[in-house]
Write an enzyme that holds these catalytic residues in place. Structure first.
Site, PDB file in Angstrom:
ATOM      1  CE  LYS A 157      -4.241  -1.638   0.101  1.00  0.00           C
ATOM      2  NZ  LYS A 157      -5.104  -1.446  -1.078  1.00  0.00           N
TER       3      LYS A 157
ATOM      4  CD  GLU B 160     -10.148   4.375   0.316  1.00  0.00           C
ATOM      5  OE1 GLU B 160      -9.951   5.608   0.239  1.00  0.00           O
ATOM      6  OE2 GLU B 160      -9.442   3.538  -0.286  1.00  0.00           O
TER       7      GLU B 160
ATOM      8  CB  SER C 178       0.096  -8.020  -1.586  1.00  0.00           C
ATOM      9  OG  SER C 178      -0.854  -8.838  -0.935  1.00  0.00           O
TER      10      SER C 178
END
Lengths: 400, 244
Positions: free
Chosen positions: A92, A114, A382
């Site tokens: 991220k 969000e 990830s």
């Protein structure tokens, strides 16, 4: 090799993507589009972004040959792209740094985001602390309860976490609320969207910031295998940012299979899942046209997955296009299959993967045994699984 | 709907519930959630328009909602059904002009108007584009933010309306932030229509058992305040009115 240059100027990937928002948001998106166009190839901006990726995030993240896990299958060799080793524990942050730098160049002192599981919220809170920005994170009140530890991490980093009580009180409602904040405070606020969804230019911009994953991985695999490319690249798909990040570099090279793995939850047949591309149909939500999980009246339905990061009823429009065009395949694995892969990787490789990434691992575990020993699977790992201790322990009947 | 007209509404905007009303504030969000809890669908709303038309063939009705329920029904099916029921137009919040050409064409072919929003941040170039595509009237959103937001600046609205009118002859309604008779009255002095949504829904929400009489009384107060200034002056475009 084919040239791949989507989206078009209006943000369309074939029939998907676009700008489906109220007039009140148009000028903010125009401003963002102009800023991104101005800075994305600006040498000073690119240098700043790369500096942060190297010195703050710790890139390049390694590619690791999971030998014991591969031997266990007796088939293809599995390589893992270690995004779990990034600062804050997932992919991220690659995107958040890019958008936060844009916010700084635009002179916006406040960022909002969000979050579902809290990973994107934590990454945003982290960068906001790093750059001295005010940070507000919207999170469904159900998720606030489920992810108490990440809520505390965000608060430690100085962010304000706003529980969202509307709708299903989960990620999609948090996104609605963040949009409402943005439209109200747009002069001084930058909205950092965490995935490759939303109105143009977000799907393109977030993809571009995540594409570093595939660029690195392609070179790394080649260097480790004497110039070979993977036979298939696998990644989990919720909104789809880590998957686009690792796929993008490989899209023109059609000898490489691209496989996106969605969350089948309790099983596609039960209706309790989050497999948007496998079981949804096209519609309009959150500013773009894409596949959605919806009822017969076009109302968005609640999703289920053991991994909060995949628990989203939409998906990035580029994935919708890659599916329809046949360039990528999309499959789904259940909660239990993901958990099994989670435990296997812990025991055989000493790596605790995120439950999201465990979905991609689970599908690799399905196809690897049927492949030749000289074939290569590249899986995007990830994120790391520290945040999932509570969920996994509970499933195993352990309380702490 | 009949009570609103009896209270003085000239146009009725009829909301279609959606699970993710991104452009709406808490009041309209809750009304959407209540409607969905009772299983209200786009077909139901169209059915109510037909019901209304049995005794009122005069008051224009505009359907107001989000793209996805309409796309699910099919734009053409929607256009035909809405027209057959007696609706006059539709405003789809998340179809800006860039994405709305097919909608405008299809609704137009069925004889329905496509109403577009304008905002304080709409550029001149876009004003021209929206004015060219829009039919019926334009809806100027007087504030940044979501429906039900506070405070409205009359002088600012007057200035914006002058700019909008240099691009279009369509009547312009003004909404967002009109909460009582006094604001309605001052905005009505510069606009062709005022639009009240959240404040009316609030009235209904606060006492569901008296919803009809309260809504009518609320509308009547607004109407009285507005009409104090209109003594025989013919309004421009639309009658000085409001939709609910």
């Amino acid at each position: 090799m084919r040239v791949y240059d989507l989206p078009d100027a209006k943000g369309h990937f074939g029939p998907y993507g676009g700008v489906f928002v109220s007039e009140t948001l148009i000028s903010a998106l125009d401003e963002l589009k102009a800023a991104y166009a101005r800075y994305k190839d600006d040498p000073a901006f690119v240098a700043e972004y790369e500096y942060e990726l190297k010195h703050y995030v710790g890139r390049p993240s390694p590619v690791y040959h999971a030998r014991r896990w591969s031997e266990h299958f007796g088939g293809a060799q599995v390589y893992l792209k270690r995004e779990d080793l990034n600062h804050t524990g997932a992919h991220k942050i690659n995107n958040v740094i890019g958008q936060a730098l844009l916010a700084r160049h635009l002179g916006k002192p406040r960022v909002i985001a969000e979050t579902g599981a809290g990973q994107h919220g934590v990454a945003t809170a982290t960068i906001a602390a790093r750059y001295g920005m005010e940070c507000v994170v919207y999170m469904g009140s159900e998720d606030v309860k489920r992810q108490a530890q990440n809520v505390y991490r965000m608060k430690l980093l100085g962010a304000t976490v706003v529980p969202v009580e509307s709708g299903s009180k989960t990620l999609k409602d948090a996104l609605n609320e963040a949009m409402r904040d943005w439209v109200t405070n747009v002069e001084h606020t930058f909205y950092i969207i965490g995935t490759v969804a939303g109105p143009h230019p977000y799907p393109m911009m977030v993809r571009d910031f995540q594409a570093v994953i595939g660029r690195e991985a392609r070179e790394q695999v080649s260097a480790m295998t004497g110039g070979r490319q993977p036979d298939a690249v696998l990644a989990c798909v919720g909104g789809g940012s880590n998957a686009i990040g690792i796929f993008h570099e490989f899209i023109p090279d059609e000898s490489v299979r691209l496989i996106g793995v969605e969350a089948a939850g309790h099983g596609l047949e039960t209706g309790k899942h989050a497999a948007t591309l496998c079981a949804g149909r096209a519609g309009v939500l959150h500013g773009n046209r894409t596949y959605l999980l919806q009822d017969d009246n076009g109302q968005i339905i609640e999703t289920h997955s053991i991994s909060a990061g995949l628990d989203y009823p939409g998906v990035g429009p580029e994935h919708a296009w890659l599916k329809d065009s046949g360039r990528a395949e999309y499959v789904a694995v259940t909660d239990n299959e993901a958990l099994e892969a989670f435990h296997k990787l812990c025991r055989l490789e000493g790596i605790i993967p995120a439950l999201e990434s465990s979905h991609a691992l689970a599908y690799a575990a399905k196809i690897a045994p049927r492949m030749r020993k000289d074939q290569i699977l590249l899986v995007n790992l990830s994120g790391r699984g520290d945040k999932d201790m509570h969920t996994v322990a509970e499933k195993s009947g352990i309380q702490f | 709907m009949h009570a609103l007209v009896a209270g003085g509404a000239d146009i009725v905007e009829m909301g279609v519930p959606f699970s993710d009303p991104m452009a709406d504030g808490p009041v309209i969000q809750r009304s959407s959630e209540r409607a969905l809890k009772y299983g209200v669908t786009l077909r139901d709303v169209i059915g109510w328009v037909a019901e209304f038309r049995k005794t009122n063939t005069e008051t224009p009705v505009v359907l107001f909602g989000y793209a996805n329920p309409i796309e699910t029904m099919g734009v053409e099916t929607f256009a035909k059904a809405a027209k057959a029921a007696g609706a006059d137009g539709a405003l789809v919040v998340d179809y800006p002009p860039e994405e709305a050409e097919q909608l405008v064409t299809t609704l137009g072919a069925a004889g329905l108007d496509t109403v577009f929003l304008l905002s304080p941040t709409t550029s001149d170039a876009r004003l021209a584009q929206v004015a060219a595509l829009g039919r019926g009237y334009l809806y100027y959103v007087s504030l940044k933010g979501v429906t039900g937001a506070a405070n409205i600046d009359v002088a600012d609205v007057a200035q914006r309306l002058a700019r909008i009118r240099s691009h279009t002859k369509l009547p312009v309604g003004v909404g967002f932030g009109i909460r009582d008779g006094e604001t309605a009255r001052s905005i009505a002095q510069v606009a062709d229509a005022i639009v009240i949504g959240s404040r009316l829904v609030q009235e209904i929400e606060s006492a569901p058992e008296d919803a009809v009489s309260r809504a009518q009384a609320f509308m009547a107060d607004i109407r009285t305040a507005m009409d104090r200034d209109i003594q025989g002056h013919p309004p421009r475009g639309l009658p000085s009115g409001r939709a609910a």
